[in-house]
Design a protein around this motif. Structure first.
Motif, mmCIF file in Angstrom:
data_model
loop_
_atom_site.group_PDB
_atom_site.id
_atom_site.type_symbol
_atom_site.label_atom_id
_atom_site.label_comp_id
_atom_site.label_asym_id
_atom_site.label_seq_id
_atom_site.Cartn_x
_atom_site.Cartn_y
_atom_site.Cartn_z
ATOM 1 N N UNK A 177 4.511 3.427 -4.681
ATOM 2 C CA UNK A 177 3.119 3.837 -4.486
ATOM 3 C C UNK A 177 2.159 2.741 -4.939
ATOM 4 N N UNK A 178 2.448 2.132 -6.079
ATOM 5 C CA UNK A 178 1.598 1.055 -6.588
ATOM 6 C C UNK A 178 1.623 -0.137 -5.646
ATOM 7 N N UNK A 179 2.825 -0.511 -5.206
ATOM 8 C CA UNK A 179 2.974 -1.632 -4.272
ATOM 9 C C UNK A 179 2.209 -1.360 -2.987
ATOM 10 N N UNK A 180 2.304 -0.136 -2.494
ATOM 11 C CA UNK A 180 1.602 0.250 -1.270
ATOM 12 C C UNK A 180 0.097 0.043 -1.413
ATOM 13 N N UNK A 181 -0.463 0.437 -2.542
ATOM 14 C CA UNK A 181 -1.904 0.306 -2.762
ATOM 15 C C UNK A 181 -2.322 -1.149 -2.937
ATOM 16 N N UNK A 182 -1.488 -1.943 -3.594
ATOM 17 C CA UNK A 182 -1.800 -3.364 -3.781
ATOM 18 C C UNK A 182 -1.852 -4.079 -2.439
ATOM 19 N N UNK A 183 -0.878 -3.818 -1.579
ATOM 20 C CA UNK A 183 -0.854 -4.466 -0.270
ATOM 21 C C UNK A 183 -2.002 -3.964 0.616
ATOM 22 N N UNK A 184 -2.357 -2.699 0.483
ATOM 23 C CA UNK A 184 -3.508 -2.173 1.239
ATOM 24 C C UNK A 184 -4.773 -2.924 0.823
ATOM 25 N N UNK A 185 -4.956 -3.123 -0.462
ATOM 26 C CA UNK A 185 -6.129 -3.843 -0.966
ATOM 27 C C UNK A 185 -6.136 -5.277 -0.454
ATOM 28 N N UNK A 186 -4.967 -5.903 -0.430
ATOM 29 C CA UNK A 186 -4.869 -7.277 0.093
ATOM 30 C C UNK A 186 -5.308 -7.330 1.556
ATOM 31 N N UNK A 187 -4.830 -6.382 2.340
ATOM 32 C CA UNK A 187 -5.150 -6.373 3.769
ATOM 33 C C UNK A 187 -6.620 -6.052 4.012
ATOM 34 N N UNK A 188 -7.213 -5.247 3.158
ATOM 35 C CA UNK A 188 -8.640 -4.969 3.275
ATOM 36 C C UNK A 188 -9.454 -6.251 3.120
ATOM 37 N N UNK A 189 -8.978 -7.147 2.259
ATOM 38 C CA UNK A 189 -9.695 -8.394 1.998
ATOM 39 C C UNK A 189 -9.301 -9.518 2.956
ATOM 40 N N UNK A 190 -8.042 -9.542 3.379
ATOM 41 C CA UNK A 190 -7.514 -10.707 4.084
ATOM 42 C C UNK A 190 -6.999 -10.436 5.492
ATOM 43 N N UNK A 191 -6.808 -9.185 5.840
ATOM 44 C CA UNK A 191 -6.251 -8.858 7.148
ATOM 45 C C UNK A 191 -7.325 -8.509 8.160
ATOM 46 N N UNK A 192 -6.889 -8.263 9.378
ATOM 47 C CA UNK A 192 -7.785 -7.812 10.442
ATOM 48 C C UNK A 192 -7.792 -6.287 10.479
ATOM 49 N N UNK A 193 -8.694 -5.733 11.285
ATOM 50 C CA UNK A 193 -8.705 -4.279 11.464
ATOM 51 C C UNK A 193 -7.372 -3.797 12.028
ATOM 52 N N UNK A 194 -6.796 -4.574 12.953
ATOM 53 C CA UNK A 194 -5.493 -4.203 13.526
ATOM 54 C C UNK A 194 -4.406 -4.221 12.460
ATOM 55 N N UNK A 195 -4.436 -5.238 11.577
ATOM 56 C CA UNK A 195 -3.447 -5.310 10.502
ATOM 57 C C UNK A 195 -3.507 -4.050 9.645
ATOM 58 N N UNK A 202 2.483 2.177 9.320
ATOM 59 C CA UNK A 202 3.755 1.927 8.636
ATOM 60 C C UNK A 202 3.904 2.833 7.417
ATOM 61 N N UNK A 203 2.844 2.960 6.618
ATOM 62 C CA UNK A 203 2.892 3.832 5.439
ATOM 63 C C UNK A 203 3.254 5.254 5.853
ATOM 64 N N UNK A 204 2.623 5.728 6.916
ATOM 65 C CA UNK A 204 2.914 7.079 7.411
ATOM 66 C C UNK A 204 4.358 7.194 7.880
ATOM 67 N N UNK A 205 4.829 6.162 8.589
ATOM 68 C CA UNK A 205 6.207 6.151 9.087
ATOM 69 C C UNK A 205 7.197 6.213 7.919
#
Length: 212
Positions: A177-195, A202-205
């Protein structure tokens, strides 16, 4: 695919070294590859020519089939690339903390020296490392031990978020759960909307995924 005379000679000179270690030449992908129970190990060569010099970069890594079969459904890679995608990959230079390191060849003497250096590296370190990381728990450790920091064994840090989360799920990592939130935060800052959209998919899957 067009190979230079130098590349043909280079691969031929290495084939006799890698084959006894069960690495076969995959010429169209400019690599030597060893099939494993979980995917493959590979050594990838990138050769570029400038005037009368050749520059050679050597990368090596592993593919974990279970991770990639899931990850490639949520990444925007071309379909033709997906079966060959590495889970972990690093250059010889980066592995040894040598920035921007490549081998330079300008004559046969330098070529012979570099061939021996490549062979020595894999005999002393490389093959052992590949065997060590050919393991789901080890891959999870490499990708997720420090999730707030870049992972040196993955070139694309956005893809690291996807593959790291999958590895955490497959190993029942208690910090999922912690890892999931950390990567979500990373993508919010560094990823695209599609990412971000694909990551949430993927999280849902994974929430409903059962490897058994």
């Amino acid at each position: 695919m067009i190979l230079s005379k130098f590349e043909v000679k280079f691969y031929q000179r290495l084939e006799g070294f890698f084959q006894p270690h069960n690495f076969d030449l995959v010429l169209d992908q400019k690599q030597f590859r060893k099939a494993t129970q979980n995917g493959f190990q590979n050594i990838i060569f990138s050769v570029s020519e400038t005037q009368k010099e050749f520059w050679i970069e050597v990368n090596f890594g592993v593919r974990h089939e279970f991770i990639e079969q899931i990850a490639q459904q949520f990444l925007n890679n071309a379909r033709g690339y997906r079966p060959s995608a590495n889970t972990l990959v690093i250059s010889i230079g980066k592995f040894q903390d040598l920035k921007y390191f490549r081998f330079k060849v300008s004559d046969d003497e330098e070529l012979n020296t570099i061939l021996e250096e490549v062979k020595s590296f894999f005999e002393d370190i490389g093959f052992g490392f590949l065997d060590d990381v050919n393991n789901l728990l080890k891959i999870d450790d490499i990708l997720n031990d420090s999730p707030t920091k870049p992972c040196r064994f993955v070139y694309n840090q956005v893809h690291r978020c996807f593959k790291g989360l999958i590895a955490a799920k497959l190993t029942d990592n208690s910090n999922f759960a912690t890892i999931s939130n950390i990567y979500r935060h990373f993508l919010l800052k560094n990823g695209t909307d599609d990412d971000l959209l694909n990551y949430e998919r993927l999280v849902s899957f994974l929430h409903h995924y059962n490897a058994n």
